[in-house]
Scaffold this motif. Structure first.
Motif, PDB file in Angstrom:
ATOM      1  N   ALA A 156       0.831  -1.207   0.000  1.00  0.00           N
ATOM      2  CA  ALA A 156       0.000   0.000   0.000  1.00  0.00           C
ATOM      3  C   ALA A 156       0.867   1.258   0.000  1.00  0.00           C
ATOM      4  CB  ALA A 156      -0.920  -0.011   1.221  1.00  0.00           C
ATOM      5  N   PHE A 157       1.888   1.286   0.856  1.00  0.00           N
ATOM      6  CA  PHE A 157       2.797   2.428   0.888  1.00  0.00           C
ATOM      7  C   PHE A 157       3.515   2.583  -0.454  1.00  0.00           C
ATOM      8  CE2 PHE A 157       2.272   2.575   5.461  1.00  0.00           C
ATOM      9  CZ  PHE A 157       2.526   3.912   5.760  1.00  0.00           C
TER      10      PHE A 157
ATOM     11  N   VAL B 238       1.128   4.121  -3.045  1.00  0.00           N
ATOM     12  CA  VAL B 238       0.843   5.533  -2.806  1.00  0.00           C
ATOM     13  C   VAL B 238       2.058   6.411  -3.097  1.00  0.00           C
ATOM     14  CG1 VAL B 238       0.318   7.258  -1.018  1.00  0.00           C
ATOM     15  CG2 VAL B 238      -1.002   5.124  -1.131  1.00  0.00           C
TER      16      VAL B 238
ATOM     17  N   LEU C 107      -1.072  10.374  -8.045  1.00  0.00           N
ATOM     18  CA  LEU C 107      -1.806  10.239  -6.789  1.00  0.00           C
ATOM     19  C   LEU C 107      -1.235  11.172  -5.729  1.00  0.00           C
ATOM     20  CD1 LEU C 107      -3.937   8.796  -5.015  1.00  0.00           C
ATOM     21  CD2 LEU C 107      -2.138   7.156  -4.417  1.00  0.00           C
TER      22      LEU C 107
ATOM     23  N   LEU D   5      -3.307  14.068  -3.925  1.00  0.00           N
ATOM     24  CA  LEU D   5      -3.411  14.089  -2.468  1.00  0.00           C
ATOM     25  C   LEU D   5      -2.920  15.419  -1.904  1.00  0.00           C
ATOM     26  CD1 LEU D   5      -2.093  10.529  -1.488  1.00  0.00           C
ATOM     27  CD2 LEU D   5      -4.363  11.423  -0.960  1.00  0.00           C
TER      28      LEU D   5
ATOM     29  N   VAL E 145      -8.427  12.738   1.078  1.00  0.00           N
ATOM     30  CA  VAL E 145      -7.230  11.924   1.332  1.00  0.00           C
ATOM     31  C   VAL E 145      -7.619  10.474   1.571  1.00  0.00           C
ATOM     32  CG1 VAL E 145      -5.283  11.552   2.903  1.00  0.00           C
ATOM     33  CG2 VAL E 145      -5.914  13.882   2.229  1.00  0.00           C
TER      34      VAL E 145
ATOM     35  N   VAL F 293      -6.728   7.318  -1.058  1.00  0.00           N
ATOM     36  CA  VAL F 293      -5.929   6.183  -0.588  1.00  0.00           C
ATOM     37  C   VAL F 293      -6.730   4.896  -0.712  1.00  0.00           C
ATOM     38  CG1 VAL F 293      -4.820   5.139   1.425  1.00  0.00           C
ATOM     39  CG2 VAL F 293      -4.484   7.573   0.942  1.00  0.00           C
TER      40      VAL F 293
ATOM     41  N   SER G 234     -16.115   8.920   2.863  1.00  0.00           N
ATOM     42  CA  SER G 234     -14.753   9.329   3.221  1.00  0.00           C
ATOM     43  C   SER G 234     -14.759  10.597   4.067  1.00  0.00           C
ATOM     44  CB  SER G 234     -13.900   9.530   1.957  1.00  0.00           C
ATOM     45  OG  SER G 234     -14.331  10.665   1.225  1.00  0.00           O
TER      46      SER G 234
ATOM     47  N   ILE H  58      -5.619   1.064   5.079  1.00  0.00           N
ATOM     48  CA  ILE H  58      -5.996   2.396   4.598  1.00  0.00           C
ATOM     49  C   ILE H  58      -5.694   3.444   5.671  1.00  0.00           C
ATOM     50  CG2 ILE H  58      -7.942   3.887   3.947  1.00  0.00           C
ATOM     51  CD1 ILE H  58      -9.211   1.368   2.656  1.00  0.00           C
TER      52      ILE H  58
ATOM     53  N   THR I  20      -1.880   3.894   6.041  1.00  0.00           N
ATOM     54  CA  THR I  20      -1.281   4.523   4.856  1.00  0.00           C
ATOM     55  C   THR I  20      -1.656   5.997   4.765  1.00  0.00           C
ATOM     56  OG1 THR I  20      -1.454   2.390   3.706  1.00  0.00           O
ATOM     57  CG2 THR I  20      -0.982   4.329   2.369  1.00  0.00           C
ATOM     58  N   SER I  21      -2.940   6.314   4.985  1.00  0.00           N
ATOM     59  CA  SER I  21      -3.358   7.716   4.926  1.00  0.00           C
ATOM     60  C   SER I  21      -2.688   8.536   6.022  1.00  0.00           C
ATOM     61  CB  SER I  21      -4.878   7.828   5.030  1.00  0.00           C
ATOM     62  OG  SER I  21      -5.344   7.340   6.272  1.00  0.00           O
TER      63      SER I  21
ATOM     64  N   TYR J 203       0.849   9.227   5.000  1.00  0.00           N
ATOM     65  CA  TYR J 203       0.933  10.354   4.067  1.00  0.00           C
ATOM     66  C   TYR J 203       0.856  11.680   4.819  1.00  0.00           C
ATOM     67  CZ  TYR J 203      -0.371  14.038   0.933  1.00  0.00           C
ATOM     68  OH  TYR J 203      -0.411  15.241   0.292  1.00  0.00           O
TER      69      TYR J 203
END
Length: 327
Positions: free
Chosen positions: A49-50, A53, A59, A63, A223, A227, A240, A284, A287-288, A291
């Motif tokens: 996932a990282f 992103v 992306l 973001l 965001v 993601v 979201s 998720i 990862t978010s 970020y």
């Protein structure tokens, strides 16, 4: 005099009880995070996932644009609130510095930094106005998050009726206003400013301010949406926004840099409520949040270059704010 002293002692006791309750909830969330990690952490999936992103230029750009717009809107709203007595640049830098510091140390002292920066950068802004504006913008943030969260619970989860929705919003409004009054200090703040605050709230600018603040949280919700999309998890944009509101609202219990653990726990639970499998929800959330850490350190570095502030100066602002509270 005796009555006033008793009132102050009651207030101190109430604050201590609130701190104990907050600490207990924070501990529960950390324990929940440990349990959640034991069940949902998949290192391979999280690494993937990282990778997805942070190796996707489009992306990352999207973001960053969405998240930056959120802060631009808050800076504009803040400038409107103080009737243009601060510059957009100083408001934005103050917000970014606050974000950076809150992701760097466990205790939330970003608001103190906001006051210090805008007061330093805008000489015609009085200290009382700086403090008041920071608190009022925070109250608006919390009211927006409470409203979005309550509406989301009704529309997305269906747990409460419209009548209870009004109750939740009303209680949130009362708590926020009560918190605002409680935040006062006798020397600088609030009862002598009540009329001025009321006048600001009743002006047409306040509707624009509230709209800008609300829109800023919509953009921040992007965001989570983006993601989740890159991980092929289908949540709607409305969902979201709700998930982000629940998560950021939960950060009042932050006891770690950037709210690590509380953020992941609340967001994972919120994602699970809209049907995202637990492992994916955890990924998720992680990862978010990763970020947001990346973003906060990036803008923090830029702010240090544009408007350097010494650690000594920050300590002085924190000490001064502590002294004001004790007056």
């Amino acid at each position: 005099m005796k009555t006033e002293l008793q009132g102050q002692l009651s207030g101190l006791k109430a604050m201590k009880r609130l701190k104990y309750i907050s600490a207990f909830v924070s501990l529960l969330l950390i324990v929940a995070f440990i349990v959640l990690s034991m069940q949902a952490l998949d290192v391979t999936y999280l690494t993937k996932a990282f990778y997805l992103v942070f190796t996707s230029p489009l992306l990352l750009l999207t973001l960053t644009i969405c998240y930056t717009i959120a802060f631009f809107l808050r800076a504009i709203a803040w400038k409107l609130y103080v009737n243009h007595k601060i510059t957009f640049k100083s408001a934005l830098i103050a917000l970014f510095y606050s974000l950076f510091l809150n992701h760097l140390i466990p205790v939330k002292v970003g608001d103190v930094l906001r006051v210090g920066i805008i007061k330093k950068a805008n000489k015609r802004l009085r200290l009382v106005e700086a403090i008041e504006s920071v608190i009022m913008m925070r109250v608006l943030d919390m009211l927006t998050l409470i409203t979005f969260s309550a509406i989301g619970v009704y529309l997305l989860i269906g747990w409460i009726s419209f009548q209870w929705l009004y109750v939740v919003i009303g209680v949130g409004l009362l708590l926020s206003i009560g918190g605002l009054f409680y935040y006062r200090n006798r020397r600088y703040f609030l009862f002598d400013k009540l009329k001025e605050i009321k006048e600001k709230v009743m002006t047409k600018h306040f509707l624009a301010i509230a709209f800008l603040v609300g829109l800023s949280w919509v953009f921040e919700g992007a965001v989570v949406f983006l993601v989740a999309s890159i991980l092929n998890e289908s949540i709607s944009f409305m969902e979201s926004i709700w998930i982000n509101s629940m998560t950021v609202g939960g950060q009042v219990f932050q006891v770690t840099p950037g709210g690590i653990a509380t953020y992941e726990t609340v967001m994972s639970a919120s994602l699970a409520m809209v049907g995202v499998p637990l492992k994916e929800a955890y990924t998720i959330a992680f990862t978010s949040h990763g970020y947001k850490f990346f973003y906060s350190y990036l803008v923090g570095a830029i702010c240090i270059i544009v408007m350097p502030i010494s650690i000594r100066q920050i300590r002085e602002w924190i000490r001064e704010r502590g002294e004001q509270k004790n007056v």
